[in-house]
Design an enzyme around this catalytic site. Sequence first.
Site, short mmCIF file in Angstrom:
data_model
loop_
_atom_site.label_atom_id
_atom_site.label_comp_id
_atom_site.label_asym_id
_atom_site.label_seq_id
_atom_site.Cartn_x
_atom_site.Cartn_y
_atom_site.Cartn_z
N ASP A 73 5.76 -10.51 5.42
CA ASP A 73 5.24 -11.61 4.60
C ASP A 73 6.17 -11.99 3.44
O ASP A 73 5.96 -13.02 2.81
CB ASP A 73 3.87 -11.24 4.04
CG ASP A 73 2.81 -11.16 5.13
OD1 ASP A 73 2.93 -11.92 6.12
OD2 ASP A 73 1.89 -10.35 5.01
N GLY A 124 0.82 -1.20 0.00
CA GLY A 124 0.00 0.00 0.00
C GLY A 124 0.86 1.26 0.00
O GLY A 124 0.63 2.20 -0.77
N THR A 125 1.87 1.23 0.83
CA THR A 125 2.77 2.38 0.93
C THR A 125 3.52 2.62 -0.38
O THR A 125 3.69 3.76 -0.81
CB THR A 125 3.78 2.13 2.06
OG1 THR A 125 3.07 1.86 3.26
CG2 THR A 125 4.68 3.32 2.26
#
Lengths: 341, 341, 341, 341
Positions: free
Chosen positions: B127, B104-105
């Site tokens: 992850d 997302g970043t």
Amino acid sequence: MRIGVLTAGGDCPGLNAVIRSVVHRALTGHGDEVIGFEDGFKGLLDGRFRKLDLDAVSGILARGGTILGSARLERARLREACESAKDFSREYGIDVLIPIGGEGTLTAARMLADAGMPVVGVPKTIDNDISSTDRTFGFDTAVGVATEAIDRLKTTAESHQRVMVVEVMGRHAGWIALESGMAGGAHGICLPEREFDVNDLVKMVEERFARGKKFAVVCVAEGAHPLAGTMDYKKGAIDQFGHERFSGIGTALAHELEKRLGKEARPVILGHVQRGGTPTAYDRVLATRFGWHAVEAAHRGDFGKMTALRGTDIVMTPLAEAITELKRVPADRMDEAESVF
Amino acid sequence: MRIGVLTAGGDCPGLNAVIRSVVHRALTGHGDEVIGFEDGFKGLLDGRFRKLDLDAVSGILARGGTILGSARLERARLREACESAKDFSREYGIDVLIPIGGEGTLTAARMLADAGMPVVGVPKTIDNDISSTDRTFGFDTAVGVATEAIDRLKTTAESHQRVMVVEVMGRHAGWIALESGMAGGAHGICLPEREFDVNDLVKMVEERFARGKKFAVVCVAEGAHPLAGTMDYKKGAIDQFGHERFSGIGTALAHELEKRLGKEARPVILGHVQRGGTPTAYDRVLATRFGWHAVEAAHRGDFGKMTALRGTDIVMTPLAEAITELKRVPADRMDEAESVF
Amino acid sequence: MRIGVLTAGGDCPGLNAVIRSVVHRALTGHGDEVIGFEDGFKGLLDGRFRKLDLDAVSGILARGGTILGSARLERARLREACESAKDFSREYGIDVLIPIGGEGTLTAARMLADAGMPVVGVPKTIDNDISSTDRTFGFDTAVGVATEAIDRLKTTAESHQRVMVVEVMGRHAGWIALESGMAGGAHGICLPEREFDVNDLVKMVEERFARGKKFAVVCVAEGAHPLAGTMDYKKGAIDQFGHERFSGIGTALAHELEKRLGKEARPVILGHVQRGGTPTAYDRVLATRFGWHAVEAAHRGDFGKMTALRGTDIVMTPLAEAITELKRVPADRMDEAESVF
Amino acid sequence: MRIGVLTAGGDCPGLNAVIRSVVHRALTGHGDEVIGFEDGFKGLLDGRFRKLDLDAVSGILARGGTILGSARLERARLREACESAKDFSREYGIDVLIPIGGEGTLTAARMLADAGMPVVGVPKTIDNDISSTDRTFGFDTAVGVATEAIDRLKTTAESHQRVMVVEVMGRHAGWIALESGMAGGAHGICLPEREFDVNDLVKMVEERFARGKKFAVVCVAEGAHPLAGTMDYKKGAIDQFGHERFSGIGTALAHELEKRLGKEARPVILGHVQRGGTPTAYDRVLATRFGWHAVEAAHRGDFGKMTALRGTDIVMTPLAEAITELKRVPADRMDEAESVF
């Protein structure tokens, strides 16, 4: 297929994980038979071996050391042995030998291969200095042990306004010092690859004290050497017991810093704790993958090679390449480390 | 140069090591100035930031979490913000922004870059599922925590003839389950990448008990899913409190195995302990190198890219590439793992 | 109430936990004010102190070292200072001083108390050799570090058919050697309390090898001494650098065993890693309880005493008693340890 | 002498250390013979046992679990068995039975003793809730595991402004929650011994956020219960799978706090990881001493008793006393803990 496996050279966390993986993959995946030679090449020469089934390797994944044992063998005897290599295959009825070991072992493996024996090597060194593989298992564990020691020493150095000098393993290559020094946040790192100037260390400590940071930790590889003229140190000086190993650079450097700085400096020589005990998860995975791929290579007839990590892949690389030169810390890695002190 | 840095998204061991490295390299190596925005993009939008000097990052290398804080931000507000990105640079007088974060970043980072802001990203996810980098920091720590848990559970499972199901993180990619399962010697590993057949697990446990190995440990990623028809499980079922997350696959699978096997099965859901605490040496080194190279890239004007590990090198890779697709566990890695159970 | 606190003497994991506990209990429980003197008694003499509020002790519970610093002070200066003790109370407006330290510190504390200053002591030593308390904090951490080292050394000793000699701290009392040797399963333990016969160790190793257990680990306290005539060793011999500490019994014993046995023997000197780093949960609880009870004693006016563990209770015991004699390992504990080798 | 040994009840780190110690002391110190019954009392009833020599216990000191196995046995069958206890002694030719176990086991041990069988018990529980001994082995390890989890959760909670609720073991006594909460610096501790008021927890969190400490960690024992009327919670509520254990207080409390505070709260249920794996040095020493003293008691004919820690001594205490009442956390220990949040 009948596979022979042996572990040779210095201890290294992850050896048992390789053995277990070879046995699991060979038996479960291919219906092979596996025998393990005891105490490295000695067992191969003396005919000391035992069958390895699933029970024999049960519970060893996380255990340090090697269930097969390891022992030094004089080069001469080994060379002599290599010349009669084909006999081993016939004598023990093995279709392939998987020797797990360091530079010496891989050199022997190559001699055996050259003599016509089907060999698949697995590289092993906590020093991480074997060319043609990105990493070797055991290294991550050694770095972890050294880093934890530096973490501990930092708090005690800080409370007591001391300089601590930690000597870690690495006679010819400084990978352990580089990575544990970086991970532990050491304020100085000395490697065999670059002679260090004691004046720089003295200056660094003085600047830290001037800034109000009244302590410092220096991480030094056992094979590091001071720049000529900056400190009186004779590599390999003999100690009071006639042993070279007991008067290393760590002790000498702590003494020198104490003398020059007029502040307490203490050496800590980590020694063999870096070689033993439970391997990290990283090392267990790498060791397991090496074992798996060694068996696959054996079944493909991909002999005279060893397993190697390249990026995220395990590949096979000629033994000849692996042992031509030591993988040393390159200059840009040293620069990186120095700039985040 | 004036550098802005922020950390966004879920927690990840090593964030502080990146921040520290950016500050050290920028200040010591280049004489830069660094400011840190608080609580991720929120701080960027709200103008909450503080100057980061050497003292501000002293002692944080080994500490989990992030001294800058992190917070979720709604996509809409972020998008809106990105459109006015150029203003940020001018408003805070920063020459480059170094956002440290996950998918997302990095997507946001790309939007900012597209809008003309000089950006150098640093990828972050426990992850390990970001494409174009071999590994991300935080992953090794998470695998270590999960492996230690499996080590502990094995001894207790063995003594009590039980099946233990360990649920680890990994919603879309099963890297943590793969490597901790392999390192811990789990007897079954279930990943999001391949639907698992409960019948296979039942058979595995029964065969183990038949062989006299009266216990088993199964490692399951939170995003793993059973093959349709082999087990009744609705992903995202709502628990008694209206929370999806409290009734995961680990619990469901333990229940199913207990029912089918007539043996005790227990779930252990590791949860957030995988995300916190002291990073491993590996993660500290990788995070430190990422920070160092991000500053160098900034000084070269190498914008719109992020740091990435390739083999043993840190390279710069376009943000656009990094976020196109998730790096999932490939089939051959799953095969490897399965064959050494 | 206004409380002064200081930490003196060698480093010890748990010091910060005591400081934090004193501050929390004093501020939250009693509305007190707390000031901390820097670098032990030096800060008291020089008037270097700072106010300690909740923020000042935030996040230090698990951190090794001491945020107040510690430093050695010459006895003479201390004695001189003690004679003017009452002045301190008036000068800094403190109603009570809580010195946290070892035997030297507690002796000084007693002098201050005798001179009329309200003092509540907190005992501190990783060596566990202070009388009248069952245990001291820091000891459990030191034993843990030493035990982990022995665990690691055992696997490597076993694989390589070696004798490992681990030297742990304990100049006058052998508690760390006793408990880490027992916990690590060392095959020989040498304590300052009982001169050891090298012949016994030689025999033990030979019997182990004869039984097929081809390795041994000996745990030796730095203050252990061989029985006269069984080995050539001069306690306090000076090494090549003029330092006594660099030629300890561990190195000498390894050398002697190697010579006599004709087998490889290696020394590992753990040193300062035993003193630093994160305290164990046990030490954090004990340290926290000591701090809590010191504040309560201060409020009860129970001066001239120190906190002590008796069974599961924290009691107050006269400083005079604490320092009369060292708590050494009794014979029955040595017998216990020896019989489970 | 011929000694029978068995391990019963839930898993507990240190069981193997007791077994090893019994065997070493009995064989080396007394020339005894030791047999081990498999799977607790089941093996005693079914006649499943094996001889334990030094090799059988080699390498188990640091290993979790029990090499003898353990299993639950219905009370009725056990009672029936106890009534025929004398037969066991004669049947297996054992002069004494050393059962290692918790409250249930010690009750059975007492029945056997009452029936005339020579019995020496060794208490075992990670919960530390057996009367008449200061501590039991396994407890320190469980507290260590829980404390490390809290350490990790604190950093992640802090970075993300979250409330974390950690549920630890302890159905009837809250020792693990007390000590791990204190060691980890939890901001709230909930024990079975004192009903907690959710309003207090809500207030504590709000005050922390108001002070700028934007996170909190609550440590709750699985047997803790809210004060009636402060929160809707039915102990033993059945979850979606018909299991009581899967809907514990940790999950319920996290949900309640999230609802009331309007802030993210997450539960972490540590579960069985607290029971397994390598015991701490403390637990290995205590377990080893218990084993040693059990053998000595057997040789003195000191039957019908169990080993117990009192201060620093191991004493023998009547089985009858040990099992009359649970050792619960006293009020003053709870007060201590609460005041250092």
